[in-house]
Design an enzyme around this catalytic site. Structure first.
Site, PDB file in Angstrom:
ATOM      1  N   SER A 119     -48.871  13.611  23.250  1.00  0.00           N
ATOM      2  CA  SER A 119     -49.383  13.834  24.597  1.00  0.00           C
ATOM      3  C   SER A 119     -48.404  14.702  25.374  1.00  0.00           C
ATOM      4  CB  SER A 119     -49.597  12.500  25.313  1.00  0.00           C
ATOM      5  OG  SER A 119     -48.546  11.623  25.075  1.00  0.00           O
ATOM      6  N   HIS A 140     -56.053  13.672  20.256  1.00  0.00           N
ATOM      7  CA  HIS A 140     -55.317  12.858  21.230  1.00  0.00           C
ATOM      8  C   HIS A 140     -56.152  11.672  21.682  1.00  0.00           C
ATOM      9  CE1 HIS A 140     -53.311  12.445  25.395  1.00  0.00           C
ATOM     10  NE2 HIS A 140     -52.636  11.769  24.502  1.00  0.00           N
ATOM     11  N   GLU A 152     -59.227  13.814  23.018  1.00  0.00           N
ATOM     12  CA  GLU A 152     -59.078  15.246  23.286  1.00  0.00           C
ATOM     13  C   GLU A 152     -58.751  15.953  21.964  1.00  0.00           C
ATOM     14  OE1 GLU A 152     -57.439  15.418  27.878  1.00  0.00           O
ATOM     15  OE2 GLU A 152     -56.021  14.840  26.338  1.00  0.00           O
ATOM     16  N   ASN A 190     -54.101  13.978  31.123  1.00  0.00           N
ATOM     17  CA  ASN A 190     -52.742  13.749  31.638  1.00  0.00           C
ATOM     18  C   ASN A 190     -52.366  14.741  32.734  1.00  0.00           C
ATOM     19  OD1 ASN A 190     -52.540  11.585  29.998  1.00  0.00           O
ATOM     20  ND2 ASN A 190     -51.221  12.543  28.472  1.00  0.00           N
TER      21      ASN A 190
HETATM   22  N1  CAA Z   1     -56.025  -3.725  22.516  1.00  0.00           N
HETATM   23  C1  CAA Z   1     -57.260  -3.998  22.012  1.00  0.00           C
HETATM   24  N2  CAA Z   1     -58.319  -4.307  22.764  1.00  0.00           N
HETATM   25  C2  CAA Z   1     -58.114  -4.401  24.076  1.00  0.00           C
HETATM   26  C3  CAA Z   1     -56.868  -4.163  24.676  1.00  0.00           C
HETATM   27  C4  CAA Z   1     -55.801  -3.819  23.838  1.00  0.00           C
HETATM   28  N3  CAA Z   1     -54.567  -3.522  24.317  1.00  0.00           N
HETATM   29  N4  CAA Z   1     -56.987  -4.323  26.003  1.00  0.00           N
HETATM   30  C5  CAA Z   1     -58.267  -4.666  26.228  1.00  0.00           C
HETATM   31  N5  CAA Z   1     -58.951  -4.700  25.075  1.00  0.00           N
HETATM   32  C6  CAA Z   1     -60.377  -4.979  24.908  1.00  0.00           C
HETATM   33  C7  CAA Z   1     -60.688  -6.411  25.202  1.00  0.00           C
HETATM   34  O1  CAA Z   1     -60.573  -7.228  24.052  1.00  0.00           O
HETATM   35  C8  CAA Z   1     -62.127  -6.316  25.670  1.00  0.00           C
HETATM   36  O2  CAA Z   1     -62.999  -6.177  24.573  1.00  0.00           O
HETATM   37  P1  CAA Z   1     -64.525  -6.678  24.651  1.00  0.00           P
HETATM   38  O3  CAA Z   1     -65.135  -6.021  25.846  1.00  0.00           O
HETATM   39  O4  CAA Z   1     -65.096  -6.201  23.359  1.00  0.00           O
HETATM   40  O5  CAA Z   1     -64.458  -8.145  24.780  1.00  0.00           O
HETATM   41  C9  CAA Z   1     -62.166  -4.963  26.409  1.00  0.00           C
HETATM   42  O6  CAA Z   1     -61.064  -4.192  25.895  1.00  0.00           O
HETATM   43  C10 CAA Z   1     -62.029  -5.132  27.886  1.00  0.00           C
HETATM   44  O7  CAA Z   1     -60.824  -5.854  28.113  1.00  0.00           O
HETATM   45  P2  CAA Z   1     -60.662  -7.000  29.186  1.00  0.00           P
HETATM   46  O8  CAA Z   1     -61.981  -7.588  29.537  1.00  0.00           O
HETATM   47  O9  CAA Z   1     -59.565  -7.923  28.756  1.00  0.00           O
HETATM   48  O10 CAA Z   1     -60.014  -6.274  30.428  1.00  0.00           O
HETATM   49  P3  CAA Z   1     -60.540  -5.031  31.206  1.00  0.00           P
HETATM   50  O11 CAA Z   1     -62.010  -5.041  31.358  1.00  0.00           O
HETATM   51  O12 CAA Z   1     -59.660  -4.976  32.399  1.00  0.00           O
HETATM   52  O13 CAA Z   1     -60.175  -3.796  30.250  1.00  0.00           O
HETATM   53  C11 CAA Z   1     -58.703  -2.032  29.754  1.00  0.00           C
HETATM   54  C12 CAA Z   1     -58.861  -3.541  29.838  1.00  0.00           C
HETATM   55  C13 CAA Z   1     -59.701  -1.486  28.716  1.00  0.00           C
HETATM   56  C14 CAA Z   1     -57.290  -1.755  29.299  1.00  0.00           C
HETATM   57  C15 CAA Z   1     -59.047  -1.452  31.165  1.00  0.00           C
HETATM   58  O14 CAA Z   1     -58.243  -2.085  32.117  1.00  0.00           O
HETATM   59  C16 CAA Z   1     -58.843   0.044  31.245  1.00  0.00           C
HETATM   60  O15 CAA Z   1     -59.704   0.796  30.858  1.00  0.00           O
HETATM   61  N6  CAA Z   1     -57.684   0.471  31.791  1.00  0.00           N
HETATM   62  C17 CAA Z   1     -57.339   1.874  31.924  1.00  0.00           C
HETATM   63  C18 CAA Z   1     -56.692   2.337  30.653  1.00  0.00           C
HETATM   64  C19 CAA Z   1     -56.375   3.800  30.716  1.00  0.00           C
HETATM   65  O16 CAA Z   1     -56.545   4.481  31.723  1.00  0.00           O
HETATM   66  N7  CAA Z   1     -55.887   4.327  29.591  1.00  0.00           N
HETATM   67  C20 CAA Z   1     -55.461   5.698  29.496  1.00  0.00           C
HETATM   68  C21 CAA Z   1     -53.990   5.750  29.651  1.00  0.00           C
HETATM   69  S1  CAA Z   1     -53.384   7.409  29.572  1.00  0.00           S
HETATM   70  C22 CAA Z   1     -53.181   7.680  27.948  1.00  0.00           C
HETATM   71  O17 CAA Z   1     -53.357   6.856  27.094  1.00  0.00           O
HETATM   72  C23 CAA Z   1     -52.827   9.063  27.607  1.00  0.00           C
HETATM   73  C24 CAA Z   1     -51.467   9.285  27.168  1.00  0.00           C
HETATM   74  O18 CAA Z   1     -51.249  10.303  26.531  1.00  0.00           O
HETATM   75  C25 CAA Z   1     -50.368   8.383  27.526  1.00  0.00           C
END
Ligand code: CAA
Length: 282
Positions: A119, A140, A152, A190
């Site tokens: 990234s 990505h 991506e 990003n």
């Molecule tokens: N690993 C595996 N599964 C996960 C998980 C993890 N770390 N976190 C959550 N899940 C799963 C849960 O088991 C759940 O699955 P089901 O719907 O099938 O039951 C689902 O995701 C939803 O989780 P929760 O109900 O516990 O919680 P939530 O609805 O708040 O979702 C989240 C959690 C998906 C992390 C949500 O908060 C979210 O989308 N957050 C934003 C994440 C984001 O923006 N990511 C991008 C970061 S930037 C990046 O990655 C780029 C880079 O280059 C750094």
């Protein structure tokens, strides 16, 4: 490219999430890790994730066993020789990534596509470390890779359209939503997300509101699933700093200049969830 088997290099959070997604999509995966211990930790994390899915009745035990049977771990790069697609997910350190890309190029069959999950770094620099820059692109994934739909597909100056099409088809076959993007720092997500996260830290530094209230505000006011501090902890503050540094290097835009507090927290090894302490404790 018909993709019959996938090699994944690196067994950190991203490698583990990607491996889980790829075996669930029916591909045999060979995971190359540095040590048997790190491979074991990764397999345990996938097993834990499958156990949660079984508990929620989203997966059967027999399906989980079948998926896991498609995952082979190795410490020997020669075992990746016949993979059609390689995805490197090792630490965001350009020297380490260059070494991995060069090693994959030497070990893998000439027709294989070598993708990077970076990234931070220009994909072209990693492509140039190989003898097949037409077959190197970015694939990505986002964290958590098992959950986030977007992938991506990063198009360098040298990559062929066949490679881009194959990478796109692979992402679709993993039930992801691929978008093709040029090889610029931050790609799409990003480049837009990190100025926002960085400005949240600057707001906190200025004492405008508490981190808890900033998180509440962005969730309730913008409908984001997480506030900026919870998200920084998820992404890793070290990763966030490295992304901001690469954005700043590329564009020299002050919005990308990392907030001093972020730099200090990284120096203090408060990296977020992975070190069990960041803006919050875990
Ligand atoms: N690993 C595996 N599964 C996960 C998980 C993890 N770390 N976190 C959550 N899940 C799963 C849960 O088991 C759940 O699955 P089901 O719907 O099938 O039951 C689902 O995701 C939803 O989780 P929760 O109900 O516990 O919680 P939530 O609805 O708040 O979702 C989240 C959690 C998906 C992390 C949500 O908060 C979210 O989308 N957050 C934003 C994440 C984001 O923006 N990511 C991008 C970061 S930037 C990046 O990655 C780029 C880079 O280059 C750094």
């Amino acid at each position: 490219m018909g993709c019959d088997s996938v090699g994944i290099v690196g067994s950190g959070i991203m490698g583990s999430g990607i491996a889980e997604t790829v075996i669930e999509s029916g591909y045999p995966v060979i995971l190359l890790s540095r040590t048997p211990e790190s491979a074991k930790a990764m397999v345990n994390s996938i097993k834990g994730s499958f156990a949660r899915k079984i508990e929620k009745r989203k997966k059967s035990t027999s399906q989980a066993d079948e998926d896991l049977s498609r995952l082979i771990c190795t410490n020997d790069i020669a075992d990746l020789a016949n993979c059609d697609l390689l995805i490197e997910t090792v630490v965001e350190d350009i020297d380490v990534k260059m070494r991995v890309m060069k090693g994959l190029d030497e070990a893998c069959k000439p027709s294989a596509i070598i993708a990077t999950n970076t990234s931070t770094f220009p994909v072209i620099e990693l492509a140039a470390a190989t003898s097949r820059p037409d077959k190197v692109c970015g694939i990505h994934f986002f964290n958590p890779a098992q959950v986030m739909k977007l992938v991506e597909i990063v198009e360098t100056l040298t990559v062929s359209q066949d490679t881009i099409q194959a990478a796109t088809a692979f992402a679709l076959s993993c039930n992801k939503e691929p978008v093709v993007v040029k090889d610029q720092a931050g790609f799409i997500v990003n480049a837009l997300l990190f100025p926002y996260l960085n400005n949240a830290v600057k707001l906190l530094e200025r004492g405008v509101a508490s981190k808890e209230n900033i998180d509440i505000a962005m969730k309730g006011g913008c409908g984001f699933p997480m506030g900026p501090f919870a998200l920084l902890d998820l992404v890793g503050l070290d990763t966030a700093l490295s992304i901001l540094n690469s954005l700043y290097d590329e564009f020299k835009d002050p919005n990308f200049a990392p907030a001093p507090l972020l730099k200090r927290m990284v120096a203090a090894k408060l990296h977020g969830r992975k070190t069990k302490a960041g803006f919050y404790n875990y």
